[in-house]
Design a protein around this motif. Structure first.
Motif, PDB file in Angstrom:
ATOM      1  N   ARG A 111      40.747 -24.237 -27.093  1.00  0.00           N
ATOM      2  CA  ARG A 111      41.915 -24.986 -26.650  1.00  0.00           C
ATOM      3  C   ARG A 111      41.515 -26.371 -26.159  1.00  0.00           C
ATOM      4  N   GLU A 141      43.106 -29.201 -23.582  1.00  0.00           N
ATOM      5  CA  GLU A 141      44.118 -29.375 -22.546  1.00  0.00           C
ATOM      6  C   GLU A 141      43.966 -30.747 -21.906  1.00  0.00           C
ATOM      7  N   THR A 160      46.075 -25.222 -29.138  1.00  0.00           N
ATOM      8  CA  THR A 160      45.206 -24.097 -29.454  1.00  0.00           C
ATOM      9  C   THR A 160      44.867 -24.134 -30.939  1.00  0.00           C
TER      10      THR A 160
END
Length: 204
Positions: free
Chosen positions: A106, A108, A128
């Motif tokens: 992932r 972020e 993701t």
């Protein structure tokens, strides 16, 4: 960050580049989540898509859900529907690339809103990478953000890296155009108006 403000080249799923913009990498099979708040427990998903294509350029990050076309990418008929998403690198902070023991990698980052972007308040952007390619994407995104922060200028033209996978499938294969550009002469006309949040940085 701006919702449903990405213009696409006709007959393709490639964003129309802004002035002095070049796309550096793209990746398919990406799950998109934009969570309200900045990542604390209890934050809700404000907008999401189970699968789509993410692009990173020298100016911004763009996400397109798998069913978005050049006819729907800027549609605001349903304000709760995600048709496209774009955010300048200068509006992202606290980048993280997570590689869990179980599950997909992932990316972020905390996303800050821009005036007129149809999104209010700080949010957490979560991408993701279900089909791989996340490491290259995160490396380029962090590099662009750091260079802009250090110099206050958009990085110059760089060659696009090969995408992790092939170009997104089109409904009409005969109208398909290559996803990667081979040079400046192949670039289409610039959009008449940049997405919200880009004009201010260009004037710096």
């Amino acid at each position: 960050m701006a919702l449903n403000a990405v213009m696409l080249e006709r007959g393709t799923r490639h964003p129309v580049p802004l002035p002095n913009e070049n796309f550096l990498y793209h990746c398919n099979g990406v799950k998109f989540e934009l969570k309200s708040g900045d990542g604390y427990p209890g934050d809700a998903v404000a907008f999401g898509s189970p699968s789509g294509t993410v692009f990173v350029s020298n100016k911004r990050i763009v996400f397109l859900p798998a069913d978005t076309t050049h006819e729907t990418s800027t549609s605001t008929t349903d304000p709760s529907r995600l048709n496209s998403f774009t955010i300048p690198h200068v509006n992202l902070r606290d980048h993280k690339f997570l590689q869990p023991l179980f599950g997909a990698n992932r990316f972020e980052a905390v996303a800050q809103p821009v005036p007129g972007g149809n999104i209010t308040g700080t949010a957490m952007l979560v991408l993701t990478f279900k089909e791989g390619g996340g490491f290259d994407f995160a490396t380029i995104a962090r590099k662009m953000s750091e260079r802009i922060s250090e110099t206050g200028e958009i990085p110059p033209y760089e060659e696009e890296l090969p995408g992790y996978d092939g170009a997104p499938p089109l409904a009409d294969a005969e109208s398909a155009a290559p996803l990667a550009y081979t040079g400046h002469n192949d670039l289409p006309s610039y959009p008449a108006d940049a997405p919200p949040g880009y004009e201010q940085h260009e004037r710096r």
